[in-house]
Design a protein around this motif. Sequence first.
Motif, PDB file in Angstrom:
ATOM      1  N   LEU A 191       0.469  -1.113   0.030  1.00 60.30           N
ATOM      2  CA  LEU A 191       0.051  -0.340   0.326  1.00 60.30           C
ATOM      3  C   LEU A 191       0.642   1.085   0.034  1.00 60.30           C
ATOM      4  N   SER A 192       2.118   1.505   0.512  1.00 63.86           N
ATOM      5  CA  SER A 192       2.502   2.005   0.847  1.00 63.86           C
ATOM      6  C   SER A 192       3.642   2.610  -0.985  1.00 63.86           C
ATOM      7  N   GLU A 302      -2.915   1.219   5.878  1.00 58.09           N
ATOM      8  CA  GLU A 302      -2.951   0.201   6.052  1.00 58.09           C
ATOM      9  C   GLU A 302      -4.186  -1.423   6.807  1.00 58.09           C
ATOM     10  N   ARG A 303      -5.065  -0.511   7.898  1.00 59.52           N
ATOM     11  CA  ARG A 303      -5.623  -1.038   8.205  1.00 59.52           C
ATOM     12  C   ARG A 303      -7.128  -1.123   6.869  1.00 59.52           C
ATOM     13  N   GLN A 306      -6.534  -3.924   4.656  1.00 63.41           N
ATOM     14  CA  GLN A 306      -6.676  -5.217   5.921  1.00 63.41           C
ATOM     15  C   GLN A 306      -8.607  -5.674   6.163  1.00 63.41           C
TER      16      GLN A 306
END
Length: 320
Positions: A191-192, A302-303, A306
């Motif tokens: 994602l980054s 990121e959360r 997920q």
Amino acid sequence: MIQVKNLTRYYNSFCAVDGISLEIKKGEVLGLLGPNGAGKTTTLRMLTGFLKPSAGDIIVKDLLISEDALKIKSLMGYLPESAPLYHNMLVFDYLCYVAKVRGIPRDKIHLRLKELSSLCGLSGIMHKTVDELSKGLKQRVGLAHAMMTDPEILILDEPTSGLDPNQIAEIRAIIRRIGKEKTIIFSTHILSEAEATCDRIVIINRGKVVADDTTQNLKSRAAGSSCIDLSLYDADPEEAKKLIAAISPDIRVIEKEPEESDVVSFEIHSSSSRDIRRDLYKKIKETNWSIAQLTRDSQTLERIFQELTKGEESYRGGER
């Protein structure tokens, strides 16, 4: 510039891509994200004409891929995850060969190689064989291959896969430079990486689009939500979930695998930035349960990734 309508692909009875629809604007850098096996590579292979869709349409500049595949391919440069290089050739000879195959006039090959050498950072390795190069340098050679005809659209499949942090930064910088002039679609599960380079992020899971928004909107959504980790002693899981859910209509409770046998654990997701830990404490205090853990994390991209790739929810344009 590119319209994808209900794109579907089956491998026998397995549905790898399930009714994906997208519209990609000219000059946009789009990141296609998803966990391994989500359908990213299959989607890119259909966009490039390498795979035929089981259903749906792909339209590029008013051309249907089912009718004008060669014309569409002439507008594209494609770098698969493993760059298809001839390892026993010198980098210079290999790129000359690619230029000839792609129809670059002989009197313009030297100038084009000079331009690509500067853009992709190949000046110091043109005399080396491909086999001598690190994976990061091989990716740069593959990128030069994909850019040979100066295509309007560049499609990159996991361009930084297996690279070290320095090599990743170098490839990102190249993509950002190219993205000022071209439409770029690239896949990743990091994602980054997409956050650093993309105008827009599309997240797919199990062959379906579960998020489609600008990078900035996704960041804003992350900033305005939170996640609480709660662990309880002596609690009945179903009763605890009901009690937690009753606190606010904008929260969602996910039971986690407990780390201890006498503990039940939950992730509590809230679309609001309001801290509900005090409310949780008061409710739990009314029971005979004990708190083992109660911590709050700010929601991150990121959360969100997920969360979206675990379930079936979808999120488009700021609304889920």
